[in-house]
Design an enzyme around this catalytic site. Structure first.
Site, PDB file in Angstrom:
ATOM      1  N   ASP A  57      30.016 141.243 -65.756  1.00 23.30           N
ATOM      2  CA  ASP A  57      29.506 140.160 -64.919  1.00 23.30           C
ATOM      3  C   ASP A  57      30.699 139.484 -64.243  1.00 23.30           C
ATOM      4  O   ASP A  57      31.655 139.090 -64.913  1.00 23.30           O
ATOM      5  CB  ASP A  57      28.730 139.141 -65.761  1.00 23.30           C
ATOM      6  CG  ASP A  57      28.044 138.095 -64.903  1.00 23.30           C
ATOM      7  OD1 ASP A  57      26.859 138.284 -64.604  1.00 23.30           O
ATOM      8  OD2 ASP A  57      28.690 137.098 -64.550  1.00 23.30           O
ATOM      9  N   GLU A 102      25.444 140.031 -59.505  1.00 23.64           N
ATOM     10  CA  GLU A 102      26.880 140.293 -59.664  1.00 23.64           C
ATOM     11  C   GLU A 102      27.184 141.057 -60.947  1.00 23.64           C
ATOM     12  O   GLU A 102      28.313 141.040 -61.426  1.00 23.64           O
ATOM     13  CB  GLU A 102      27.665 138.972 -59.647  1.00 23.64           C
ATOM     14  CG  GLU A 102      27.355 138.029 -60.788  1.00 23.64           C
ATOM     15  CD  GLU A 102      26.247 137.043 -60.461  1.00 23.64           C
ATOM     16  OE1 GLU A 102      26.235 135.952 -61.049  1.00 23.64           O
ATOM     17  OE2 GLU A 102      25.397 137.369 -59.614  1.00 23.64           O
TER      18      GLU A 102
END
Length: 692
Positions: free
Chosen positions: A517, A560
């Protein structure tokens, strides 16, 4: 003579009262509201009095619209000025109107009042149910005033609940509405709210700029309550940047501006305590610490603001302990902990308890210090678990939304395929027509028709191949997408069922999963724009593909997040692999013209199967927990699960890695990433985040 003079003064007094009443009654509610919005006010209590004294204050028999408009104006002003008693009074009136006259708008504002009271008296999570109900009513009424007040309160609540990105987003929505409506006073307050939100998010430069601009605007309006709040928020920013001179000036200015306003008592308490904080960090200033902290505690006690006593009592205790009055100091700190516990403020309890541990250690009371430290650790673990559960719930909701989006994409692809098939069928029909025509006019046209049919079939094949690629590839980064990874992992052989007492019987080639992440990705979008965010995602995907082997898979898992699937990769190699990933992502900034963007990731890594019956779904869930541990430990790092005890409590393993590690059921290896810049300062614990 005395009688005559008395009569003269009496007449003058009556004349003054009559003139004041006439002047006061010449203003309508709408005129007062409009003036307050355009110019702000010097005193929140006086502004409320001015509204109550308007010439057309509605009575019990006045039309509903007039009464609602009046109560709405009172409530908005009371929430902005922190006039809690007026909030309670407005709540009672609005609930009565909603109940007796079936008024949805009255119910909407009553819910906002309940949310504001819950935010003050309990906590941000306690306010959320009222806001959820209000949002349903808001969809039925798109009134700009209603939206502005709702998004102001929602943004403040979310930010206080540490959901700073969404808090800033909704505060910005409220700010846009306020500016569009010409509500200059609300716009200044909302810009002021963005100061502490951006400061707590770590964007100190933006927070400082917003604060100085907002203070200039408030000063131009002589909007003293806003000037006081903005000054306190700027003091918070300067504390984080280490500018002690500006910090002291800003806090003292806030204290001066709030001293004569009954509606700003909480701001006075905070200003006094923040000054005691400031001097607490300077050696030899214990008496100043005590002076300011005692003034804050006395003021909070006088106005029955019990929770606001926790911070000054802590500072009093710390200063007393430094002066050798350890028993008094410990007693005051314990009282601060008890107050925080009564109000359910677990984060306060943890922070103050750690201060108590330091006092006890310096006094060589190690047994007591150890006991208190264990309490703090247990409570902090519980807080971390709650935050993790909340994060997992948010993650599940996000995945559900992405799954729905994938369904839409799949339906679109199927429709495109159907159109291609229809086009091919059309060409086949034309071919048969051409054959019939060929019988009449010859073979030349037949050749031409066959060529066209072949072109159509080739187009269909190209369309099929393109659709197949689209269904497995992320269009932005070129990496595999979530659907492809799921299909890939489903094809992996399921682990054998056997006794966990003999794990050697289940050994088979392990597949490693790394869940990544990007750290603070929202900040990149907010600061540099979404095109920069897209460039970062594309660059990260490229770097990962260059790093990994041909048989490995890089996939964009959503937003993301990326997932790496590494076949034939045992758990023992995970720390080395994670180290390479962290290095290749963070070692080189992403270039954006003249600007360079530092990018880091947090990473959770596991292999499967590491125990009997472990499928990829369970492994990915554990990788998500490891990713959360990496974020909780400060980001820019990896947490790798390298061993699972054959007798491990699997239920605990799937729920809490920290406890499993403490029990000896697993081994976790933390891999730090490369240094890319200074660590972001932490927000001050005594800062007030009340804005509405």
């Amino acid at each position: 003579m005395k009688m005559k003079a008395a009569l003269i003064w009496l007449c003058l007094g009556l004349l003054f009262v009559a003139e004041s009443t006439a002047a006061r009654s010449s203003e309508t509610v709408t005129q007062v509201v409009t003036d307050l919005q355009a110019h702000g006010y010097q005193n929140s209590h006086a502004a409320l009095t001015r509204l109550r004294d308007a010439s057309d204050v509605p009575g019990p028999t006045s039309p509903l619209d007039a009464r609602l408009h009046y109560e709405q104006a009172l409530l908005k002003l009371a929430m902005e000025g922190n006039q809690i008693e007026q909030v309670r009074a407005s709540l009672t009136a609005l609930q009565r109107m909603a109940r007796q006259e079936a008024c949805d708008a009255c119910h909407f504002y009553a819910l906002l009042a309940q949310a504001r009271l819950a935010l003050v008296d309990v906590s941000a999570p306690a306010a959320r149910p009222y806001l959820d109900q209000a949002s349903v009513l808001l969809t039925k009424n798109r009134n700009a005033v209603d939206q502005q007040i709702f998004y102001t309160l929602l943004g403040n609540t979310q930010a206080q609940d540490r959901k700073l990105n969404t808090g800033i987003e909704n505060t910005m929505r409220a700010l846009e509405l306020a500016e569009a409506r010409g509500d200059a006073a609300a716009a200044v307050r909302l810009q002021g709210a963005l100061i502490w939100m951006n400061a707590d998010l770590g964007d100190l430069r933006r927070a400082s700029g917003l604060g100085e601009d907002a203070y200039d605007l408030a000063t131009a309006m002589n909007f003293r309550p806003a000037m006081a709040q903005i000054s306190l928020d700027l003091g918070h920013v300067y504390a984080l940047t280490g500018d002690r001179a500006k910090q002291r000036t800003a806090i003292e200015r806030s204290l001066s501006l709030s001293r004569d306003d009954p509606g700003l008592i909480s701001l006075q308490v905070l200003s006094l305590n923040n000054l005691s904080d400031l001097y607490l960090s300077e050696p030899g200033q214990e008496q100043r610490v005590l002076d300011y902290a005692h003034r804050a505690d006395d003021l909070a006690s006088l106005h029955k603001m019990e929770l606001q006593r926790a911070a000054p009592l802590t500072n009093i205790g710390l200063a007393q302990a430094r002066l050798g009055r350890v028993a008094d100091g410990v007693a005051n700190i314990r009282e601060a902990i008890a107050i925080s516990q009564r109000h359910g403020q677990k984060e306060y309890v943890v922070g103050i308890t750690r201060e108590l541990v330091g006092v006890l250690e310096r006094a060589s009371r190690y047994r007591e210090a150890l006991t208190e430290l264990r309490k703090a650790d247990a409570l902090e673990l519980d807080l971390t678990r709650q935050q993790r559960d909340s994060a997992v719930l948010d993650l599940q909701e996000k995945y559900a939304a992405e799954h729905q989006a994938q369904k839409i994409i799949q339906l679109s692809a199927q429709n495109a395929l159907k159109q291609a098939e229809l086009a091919a069928e059309s060409w086949r029909n034309r071919l048969w027509a051409a054959l019939a025509l060929m019988l009449a006019i010859g073979s030349a046209l037949l050749v031409r028709s066959i060529r066209q049919a072949r072109l159509a079939n080739r187009s269909l094949a190209i369309a099929n191949a393109s659709l197949a690629e689209q269904s497995t590839t992320d269009p932005l980064t070129g990496a595999a997408n979530r659907r492809h990874v799921q299909n890939l992992l489903q094809q992996q052989p399921r682990p054998l069922r056997t006794r966990r007492t003999d794990p050697s019987e289940t050994r088979q080639p392990e597949t490693s999963l790394l869940l990544l992440d990007l750290d603070f990705f929202k900040r990149i979008n907010d600061t540099h724009g979404h095109s920069a965010g897209d460039l970062v995602l594309v660059t990260v995907a490229q770097r990962l593909r260059q790093l990994l082997r041909q048989e490995d898979t890089v996939a964009r898992w959503g937003g993301e997040e990326f997932v790496l699937v590494l076949p034939h990769t045992p758990a023992s190699t995970l720390p080395a692999v994670a180290h390479k990933v962290l290095q290749v992502i963070a070692s080189t900034p992403v270039s954006l013209g003249e600007c360079e963007i530092a990018v880091t990731v947090s990473l959770g890594a596991v292999s499967f199967p590491m125990y009997a019956d472990q499928g990829w779904e369970a492994a990915l869930a554990v990788a998500d927990l490891a990713l959360y541990e990496a974020k909780s430990a400060g980001r820019n790092r990896a947490v790798c699960l390298t061993r699972v005890n054959p007798h491990a409590d699997l239920q605990q393993l799937r729920g809490d890695l920290a406890q499993s590690e403490q029990a000896g059921d697993i081994d976790l290896t933390e891999v730090p990433g490369p240094a890319v810049g200074p660590t972001l300062p932490q927000p001050a614990s005594t800062h007030d985040k009340s804005v509405v």
